[in-house]
Enzyme design. Structure first.
Site, PDB file in Angstrom:
ATOM      1  N   TYR A 277      12.229  34.169 -11.779  1.00 28.42           N
ATOM      2  CA  TYR A 277      13.218  33.251 -12.344  1.00 28.42           C
ATOM      3  C   TYR A 277      14.616  33.523 -11.817  1.00 28.42           C
ATOM      4  O   TYR A 277      15.477  32.643 -11.867  1.00 28.42           O
ATOM      5  CB  TYR A 277      13.185  33.307 -13.875  1.00 28.42           C
ATOM      6  CG  TYR A 277      11.843  32.855 -14.392  1.00 28.42           C
ATOM      7  CD1 TYR A 277      11.502  31.509 -14.383  1.00 28.42           C
ATOM      8  CD2 TYR A 277      10.882  33.768 -14.826  1.00 28.42           C
ATOM      9  CE1 TYR A 277      10.251  31.083 -14.802  1.00 28.42           C
ATOM     10  CE2 TYR A 277       9.629  33.350 -15.248  1.00 28.42           C
ATOM     11  CZ  TYR A 277       9.326  32.009 -15.232  1.00 28.42           C
ATOM     12  OH  TYR A 277       8.080  31.589 -15.635  1.00 28.42           O
TER      13      TYR A 277
ATOM     14  N   ARG B 184       7.269  26.128 -20.072  1.00 30.46           N
ATOM     15  CA  ARG B 184       7.477  27.579 -20.174  1.00 30.46           C
ATOM     16  C   ARG B 184       8.434  28.047 -19.072  1.00 30.46           C
ATOM     17  O   ARG B 184       9.394  28.792 -19.336  1.00 30.46           O
ATOM     18  CB  ARG B 184       6.132  28.299 -20.063  1.00 30.46           C
ATOM     19  CG  ARG B 184       6.222  29.826 -19.981  1.00 30.46           C
ATOM     20  CD  ARG B 184       4.806  30.410 -19.982  1.00 30.46           C
ATOM     21  NE  ARG B 184       4.737  31.786 -19.528  1.00 30.46           N
ATOM     22  CZ  ARG B 184       4.917  32.850 -20.302  1.00 30.46           C
ATOM     23  NH1 ARG B 184       5.230  32.697 -21.566  1.00 30.46           N
ATOM     24  NH2 ARG B 184       4.799  34.081 -19.811  1.00 30.46           N
TER      25      ARG B 184
ATOM     26  N   HIS C 262       2.772  24.415 -18.491  1.00 27.84           N
ATOM     27  CA  HIS C 262       3.417  25.611 -17.954  1.00 27.84           C
ATOM     28  C   HIS C 262       4.820  25.307 -17.430  1.00 27.84           C
ATOM     29  O   HIS C 262       5.667  26.198 -17.364  1.00 27.84           O
ATOM     30  CB  HIS C 262       2.551  26.228 -16.858  1.00 27.84           C
ATOM     31  CG  HIS C 262       2.387  27.707 -16.998  1.00 27.84           C
ATOM     32  ND1 HIS C 262       1.902  28.310 -18.145  1.00 27.84           N
ATOM     33  CD2 HIS C 262       2.665  28.725 -16.149  1.00 27.84           C
ATOM     34  CE1 HIS C 262       1.873  29.622 -17.985  1.00 27.84           C
ATOM     35  NE2 HIS C 262       2.352  29.896 -16.789  1.00 27.84           N
TER      36      HIS C 262
ATOM     37  N   HIS D 270       5.877  39.378 -20.362  1.00 31.73           N
ATOM     38  CA  HIS D 270       5.443  39.903 -19.073  1.00 31.73           C
ATOM     39  C   HIS D 270       5.326  41.422 -19.143  1.00 31.73           C
ATOM     40  O   HIS D 270       6.236  42.093 -19.637  1.00 31.73           O
ATOM     41  CB  HIS D 270       6.443  39.544 -17.969  1.00 31.73           C
ATOM     42  CG  HIS D 270       6.390  38.100 -17.565  1.00 31.73           C
ATOM     43  ND1 HIS D 270       7.433  37.468 -16.919  1.00 31.73           N
ATOM     44  CD2 HIS D 270       5.416  37.164 -17.713  1.00 31.73           C
ATOM     45  CE1 HIS D 270       7.107  36.215 -16.682  1.00 31.73           C
ATOM     46  NE2 HIS D 270       5.893  35.999 -17.151  1.00 31.73           N
TER      47      HIS D 270
ATOM     48  N   LYS E  86      -1.465  37.648 -23.289  1.00 33.51           N
ATOM     49  CA  LYS E  86      -2.484  38.199 -22.402  1.00 33.51           C
ATOM     50  C   LYS E  86      -2.806  39.639 -22.798  1.00 33.51           C
ATOM     51  O   LYS E  86      -1.941  40.388 -23.228  1.00 33.51           O
ATOM     52  CB  LYS E  86      -1.992  38.158 -20.944  1.00 33.51           C
ATOM     53  CG  LYS E  86      -1.966  36.752 -20.351  1.00 33.51           C
ATOM     54  CD  LYS E  86      -1.611  36.802 -18.874  1.00 33.51           C
ATOM     55  CE  LYS E  86      -1.682  35.415 -18.244  1.00 33.51           C
ATOM     56  NZ  LYS E  86      -1.337  35.457 -16.796  1.00 33.51           N
TER      57      LYS E  86
ATOM     58  N   ARG F  90       2.633  30.035 -23.297  1.00 35.04           N
ATOM     59  CA  ARG F  90       1.513  29.613 -22.460  1.00 35.04           C
ATOM     60  C   ARG F  90       0.663  28.661 -23.298  1.00 35.04           C
ATOM     61  O   ARG F  90       0.589  28.801 -24.527  1.00 35.04           O
ATOM     62  CB  ARG F  90       0.672  30.806 -22.029  1.00 35.04           C
ATOM     63  CG  ARG F  90       1.402  31.880 -21.229  1.00 35.04           C
ATOM     64  CD  ARG F  90       0.458  33.029 -20.896  1.00 35.04           C
ATOM     65  NE  ARG F  90       1.104  34.058 -20.089  1.00 35.04           N
ATOM     66  CZ  ARG F  90       1.661  35.155 -20.570  1.00 35.04           C
ATOM     67  NH1 ARG F  90       1.659  35.359 -21.899  1.00 35.04           N
ATOM     68  NH2 ARG F  90       2.223  36.045 -19.782  1.00 35.04           N
TER      69      ARG F  90
END
Length: 301
Positions: free
Chosen positions: A274, A242, A239, A265, A174, A150
């Site tokens: 994906y 990514r 992004h 994630h 995150k 990111r």
């Protein structure tokens, strides 16, 4: 002679102005007239004869002819409203629309580049030379794609987060969660060239701006977009690199759990987008290449 369906749809529309705005009534009329035409074409004249399979057939037919999911949901909502009104008149009436799930909303897939396009973007220009800013920009492009970062993760990187010899990078993602990701050979080489020319600074941030301060998110967005316009002739967001990395890795490995860990994630459902990209690509290849998918050419005789 009007059928029972025709009469009851008209009665519903006549009663609707007391409860709905004029625009809503007009929308219901337009959609319900399409249902009327379908029922007439199927030789269905009574409400009791309507079955869930027939409703599903109508929705599938509409979708196959290119109707958007948004419009499909409107068709379905009109039918549901009509059945709610019918059941107010006759609570014993069976409502087949209840056995049919509302069509799901449009799914927005992330922007991503094909493998050949990504390769074209990352092919280093021959005129970079020793300009440290150009070396920095190339290293950023390579690292965004190599490690699927990111942009917020990239600008936080410190020099000590990078283990070039081991080909590893420590990333703060995150929720302040750390993960270790691999750095590919080409990205390592680009980073080595950049670090060899990076100005001396007391700041340990990996990527600096031209003033020797930490490069910010806007700076990364600008340089990625600039590279997209100059090398690909299109706008480009960090992004997208990514997403491209994740999609290409999944296409080659098929390992969804590994891609989940690679991207950081928390939930595998997030990574599952994906798989849709992969299926989307497969569908495009199928349509273009499979002999049973090709449209027959119209005869000119």
């Amino acid at each position: 002679m009007p059928s029972e369906i025709d009469l009851q749809i008209e009665a519903f529309l006549q009663s609707a102005p007391a409860r709905l705005a004029a625009r809503s009534v007009a929308a219901y009329r337009e959609d319900l007239q399409l249902w009327q035409a379908f029922f007439a074409g199927e030789k269905i004249s009574s409400i009791a004869a309507i079955q869930v399979a027939q409703l599903r057939h109508f929705l599938l037919r509409e979708r196959q002819r290119g109707l958007s999911v948004r419009s499909l949901r409107r068709r379905f909502a009109a039918l549901r409203a009509w059945y709610r009104w019918l059941r107010l008149q006759n609570p014993e009436l069976q409502d087949p629309s209840r056995g049919l799930p509302m069509p799901k909303g449009e799914q927005h897939f992330p922007d991503w580049l094909g493998i050949d396009v990504a390769q074209k973007l990352l092919d280093s220009p021959t005129d970079i030379g020793d300009d440290w800013l150009q070396l920095r920009d190339q290293a950023i492009l390579e690292l965004l794609y190599s490690s699927a970062l990111r942009v917020s993760e990239l600008v936080q990187l410190q020099r000590h987060d990078l283990q070039l010899e081991a080909g590893l990078l420590r990333v703060l993602g995150k929720g302040q969660k750390q993960r270790i990701v691999p750095v590919g050979r080409v990205a390592r080489e680009a980073l080595q060239r950049y670090l060899a020319r990076r100005p001396e600074s007391t700041d340990s941030t990996l990527f600096l701006n031209r003033l020797g301060r930490p490069l910010g998110v806007r700076g990364v967005q600008y340089l990625v977009d600039k590279a997209g316009r100059e090398r690909l002739g299109q706008r480009l967001h960090p992004h997208s690199l990514r997403h491209s990395a994740a999609s290409h890795l999944l296409q080659s490995s098929g390992d969804l759990r590994a891609v989940q860990e690679f991207l950081g994630h928390a939930q595998i459902d997030t990574t599952a987008i994906y798989t849709h990209l992969d299926y989307q690509h497969l569908a495009q290849v199928y349509d273009q290449a499979h002999p049973r998918a090709k449209h027959k050419e119209q005869s000119h005789e």
